[in-house]
Design an enzyme around this catalytic site. Structure first.
Site, short mmCIF file in Angstrom:
data_model
loop_
_atom_site.label_atom_id
_atom_site.label_comp_id
_atom_site.label_asym_id
_atom_site.label_seq_id
_atom_site.Cartn_x
_atom_site.Cartn_y
_atom_site.Cartn_z
N HIS A 127 42.05 54.30 -60.28
CA HIS A 127 41.12 53.62 -61.41
C HIS A 127 40.54 52.42 -60.60
O HIS A 127 41.20 51.26 -61.24
CB HIS A 127 42.03 53.43 -62.65
N GLN A 130 38.90 49.59 -63.06
CA GLN A 130 39.82 48.78 -63.98
C GLN A 130 40.56 47.71 -62.83
O GLN A 130 40.69 46.47 -63.42
CB GLN A 130 40.93 49.78 -64.25
N ASP A 218 51.54 50.27 -68.04
CA ASP A 218 50.54 51.47 -68.48
C ASP A 218 51.44 52.56 -69.17
O ASP A 218 52.62 52.47 -69.05
CB ASP A 218 49.79 51.96 -67.15
N ARG A 286 36.26 43.97 -68.32
CA ARG A 286 35.72 45.54 -67.85
C ARG A 286 34.17 45.39 -67.81
O ARG A 286 33.37 45.79 -66.79
CB ARG A 286 36.14 46.49 -68.74
N1 NVA Z 1 47.11 56.02 -66.68
C1 NVA Z 1 46.31 56.17 -67.91
C2 NVA Z 1 45.15 55.27 -67.80
C3 NVA Z 1 44.32 55.13 -68.82
C4 NVA Z 1 42.97 54.08 -68.71
C5 NVA Z 1 45.67 57.43 -67.67
O1 NVA Z 1 45.34 58.14 -66.67
O2 NVA Z 1 45.66 58.44 -68.79
N1 CP Z 2 41.43 51.24 -69.55
C1 CP Z 2 40.62 52.15 -69.63
O1 CP Z 2 40.09 52.83 -68.65
O2 CP Z 2 40.45 52.42 -70.98
P1 CP Z 2 39.72 53.99 -71.41
O3 CP Z 2 40.37 54.91 -71.22
O4 CP Z 2 39.52 53.58 -72.82
O5 CP Z 2 38.39 53.98 -70.75
#
Ligand code: NVA
Ligand code: CP
Length: 324
Positions: A127, A130, A218, A286
């Protein structure tokens, strides 16, 4: 030159600090431009999103561009049209793809077949948007990145892996604590260690947060892992970020969470709503960082005007002491 952003390392080291500086500048002036005037960017989301989707959509509009939102349910992707086919077709209609998907290999395949930039809006493995934004948040709220100790507590997931990637470039110390079997990918760890990143791993969250400037957590079950929710709740229970756990961090320690948060699971209500929590500033950033990333992808910025610190990460510093 065609640029893609699938992991932090797609931005060269020499430009990463410039992208960070641009995000800071853009935030200060609530930046608008016509960089993307006449351009259309497709946002392909195979998973849910609030922050990433809306911040990209708004950032693209602030840069003068247009967006089209697309999901598998309402496109042929949901009826098994191969990714490589959809990518080649979209390349002929629009100017960029911002993609949230499951397997990271889907993004690699898109990169291979695309004539237009592909940006990773989250995959099962990484990600990066992020984390670039979180670097800005840590710079704003911490003692300076080179004096910062970050503690990741929880799953060695996509966000953790991008944080490890970021530790290759940005000079913070990273302490990760996770349950046995929920470690980040060993290739990701190996790359970071070989690059001299200051990463350290333990299964003990108390040891993990010791003297931390930031504690970052997370969800325990990421999108796509819903079936494992109950099992993960049991395994991750000792890793909840609570006021008790934070007693072991620095007194001024701040708490990060990429959101959405599950109160009472990875973080207590008290911590998330408490004084240490900077998650709303983190979410705001973001938007500013998406603009800086889009500018890196589509613009022609001379990043050489921004200072680049010498790479001071000593190879072999600390190192892992968890056997996988
Ligand atoms: N680790 C989480 C992050 C969401 C922004 C997911 O992948 O669902
Ligand atoms: N942190 C993040 O990526 O949030 P969303 O899943 O809402 O995009």
């Amino acid at each position: 030159m065609l640029k893609h952003f699938l992991t932090v390392q797609d931005i060269p080291y020499s430009q990463a600090f410039g992208v960070l500086a641009r995000a800071e500048e853009m935030k200060k002036v609530d930046y608008r431009s016509d960089l993307l005037a006449g351009k259309t960017i497709v946002l392909i989301f195979e998973k849910a999103s609030t922050r990433t989707r809306i911040s990209f959509d708004v950032a693209i509009r602030h840069l003068g561009g247009q967006t089209i939102f697309m999901t598998p349910a309402e496109s042929q992707l949901g009826r098994d049209e191969p990714i490589k086919d959809a990518t080649r077709v979209l390349s002929r209609y629009v100017d960029g793809l911002v993609v949230r998907t499951f397997a990271h290999s889907n993004l690699e395949e898109m990169r291979l077949y695309s004539d237009i930039p592909v940006v990773n809006a989250l995959s099962d493995s990484f990600h990066p948007c992020q984390i670039m934004s979180d670097i800005l948040t840590m710079k704003e709220h911490g003692p300076g990145l080179d004096k910062t100790r970050v503690a990741w507590v929880g799953d060695g997931n996509n966000v953790a892996q991008s944080l490890i990637n970021a530790a290759i470039y940005f000079p913070f110390e990273l302490f990760l604590s996770f349950p046995e079997g929920y470690n980040p990918d060993t290739n990701v760890i190996d790359l970071a260690l070989k690059s001299g990143a200051k990463i350290y791993m333990t299964h003990d969250p108390v040891e993990g947060v010791e003297d931390a400037d930031f504690v970052y957590t997370d969800v325990w079950a990421s999108m796509g892992q819903e079936a494992e929710q109950k099992k993960r709740e049991r395994i991750f229970a000792p890793y909840q970020v609570t006021e008790e756990l934070l007693k072991h961090a620095k007194p001024e320690c701040k708490v990060l969470h990429c959101l959405p948060a599950h109160r009472g699971e990875e973080v207590s209500e008290e911590v998330l709503e408490g004084e240490r929590s900077i998650v709303w500033d983190q979410a705001e950033n973001r938007l500013h960082m998406q603009k800086a990333i889009l500018e890196w992808v589509f613009g022609n910025v001379d990043y050489s005007i921004y200072p680049v610190p010498a790479r001071i990460n000593p190879i072999g510093h600390l190192g892992p002491h968890v056997a996988f």
